[in-house]
Design a protein around this motif. Structure first.
Motif, PDB file in Angstrom:
ATOM      1  N   HIS A   1      -1.798   4.450   9.386  1.00 41.27           N
ATOM      2  CA  HIS A   1      -1.099   3.272   9.895  1.00 41.27           C
ATOM      3  C   HIS A   1       0.374   3.421   9.566  1.00 41.27           C
ATOM      4  O   HIS A   1       0.731   4.026   8.540  1.00 41.27           O
TER       5      HIS A   1
ATOM      6  N   SER B   1      -6.633  -0.055   9.019  1.00 40.92           N
ATOM      7  CA  SER B   1      -6.629   1.321   9.503  1.00 40.92           C
ATOM      8  C   SER B   1      -8.014   1.956   9.377  1.00 40.92           C
ATOM      9  O   SER B   1      -8.269   2.987   9.947  1.00 40.92           O
TER      10      SER B   1
ATOM     11  N   CYS C   1      -2.923  -3.999   5.939  1.00 40.74           N
ATOM     12  CA  CYS C   1      -2.691  -2.932   6.924  1.00 40.74           C
ATOM     13  C   CYS C   1      -3.562  -1.734   6.629  1.00 40.74           C
ATOM     14  O   CYS C   1      -4.102  -1.084   7.548  1.00 40.74           O
TER      15      CYS C   1
END
Length: 233
Positions: free
Chosen positions: A93, A233, A229
Motif C-alpha cells: 500500500h 492491504s 491502511c
C-alpha cells in the motif's frame, strides 16, 4: 508483519516521524524512517529528485523488505509515488500524507504554479536551496509552540534540484493501492490532480482535523490510520 517505510517532506529528516515510529513498533510492525539525500544528517550530499527516488527504492531492496506500506509526506509524495511503482510486488500500500503526487514529466515546481515564483526566489537567494521553514510558516496548523520549535529547529535547506527535476512514471498512479490523507487545517479539499486520482477504485480519502505536519501534531492518530491502511492491504 507489515514493513512501514516513512519519508518526510521538504526540509525534514527521519526524526520527524519519531512519534509515529514508536506507535507502529508497539503494534508489532517493522518501521523504517528514511532521511533523503541532502537533508538533515545527510546534508552536503548532492541530490536531484531521482536521487530521492533511488534513496527509497535502494533502502527497500537493501533490507529486502516485503509487504511494504510506503508513506510519503508533502514534497516526498513525488519520489514516493515513483518508488511505489518501481518496487513491484514488494508494495502492499502507498499512503500520501497531505502530499504532492507525481505526474510523468512534471516537477514539483511545475505542479505548483502558484508557488513557483516564491520557491525560485528563495532558491536564488540561498545558493540553489529552498530556505527552511520559519515559525510563521507553521502557525494555524494545529501545532503547539513546542512542536513549532521542534520543526523549525530540525529543518535544513532543501536541495533545489529535487524540486525542478521531472518525475518519471511508467504507468498511471491510479492503479496503485493508495490512501490519501488530507489535513483539513491546510485546506479543506484535495488538489485537482489528487481529486482525479481519488476517482480510482484503488484509492481512498481519509481526512485528519489537523495541519500539514500530522506526524508532529497528531502522531498517535496518524499511526492508527497507517495501521488501518496496512490492514486494508
Amino acid at each position: 508483519m507489515t514493513e512501514f517505510v516513512l519519508v518526510a517532506g521538504a526540509w525534514l529528516g527521519s526524526w520527524a516521524w519519531d512519534g509515529v515510529v514508536s506507535e507502529l513498533r508497539a503494534a508489532g510492525h517493522g518501521v523504517h524512517a528514511l532521511t533523503l539525500s541532502g537533508l538533515a544528517e545527510k546534508q552536503g550530499v548532492q541530490a536531484g529528485q531521482q536521487t530521492h527516488v533511488q534513496d527509497i527504492v535502494g533502502e527497500i531492496e537493501r533490507l529486502d523488505l516485503r509487504d511494504v506500506v510506503l508513506v510519503g509526506h508533502s514534497y516526498s509524495g513525488i519520489p514516493v509515488g515513483q518508488a511505489a511503482e518501481r518496487i513491484g510486488d514488494r508494495l502492499a500500500h502507498v499512503v500520501f500524507v497531505d502530499s504532492n503526487v507525481p505526474a510523468d514529466d512534471e516537477s514539483f515546481l511545475s505542479g505548483w504554479p502558484g508557488g513557483r515564483a516564491m520557491v525560485e526566489a528563495s532558491m536564488a537567494a540561498n545558493g540553489g536551496f529552498w530556505a527552511p521553514l520559519t515559525e510563521a510558516d507553521c502557525h494555524g496548523q494545529g501545532l503547539t509552540d513546542e512542536q513549532i520549535a521542534r520543526i523549525v529547529g530540525g529543518c535544513t535547506p532543501h536541495p533545489g534540484a529535487t524540486l525542478s527535476e521531472p518525475a518519471v512514471l511508467a504507468r498511471p498512479l491510479g492503479g496503485l493501492p493508495a490512501t490519501y490523507i488530507k489535513c483539513l487545517l491546510d485546506g479543506a479539499e484535495p488538489t485537482d490532480d489528487v481529486a482525479e486520482l481519488l476517482k480510482s477504485e484503488h484509492w481512498e480519502l481519509v481526512e485528519m482535523d489537523t495541519g500539514h505536519w500530522p506526524m508532529i501534531s497528531q502522531p498517535r492518530e496518524l499511526a492508527r490510520i497507517l495501521l488501518r491502511c496496512a490492514g486494508a492491504s
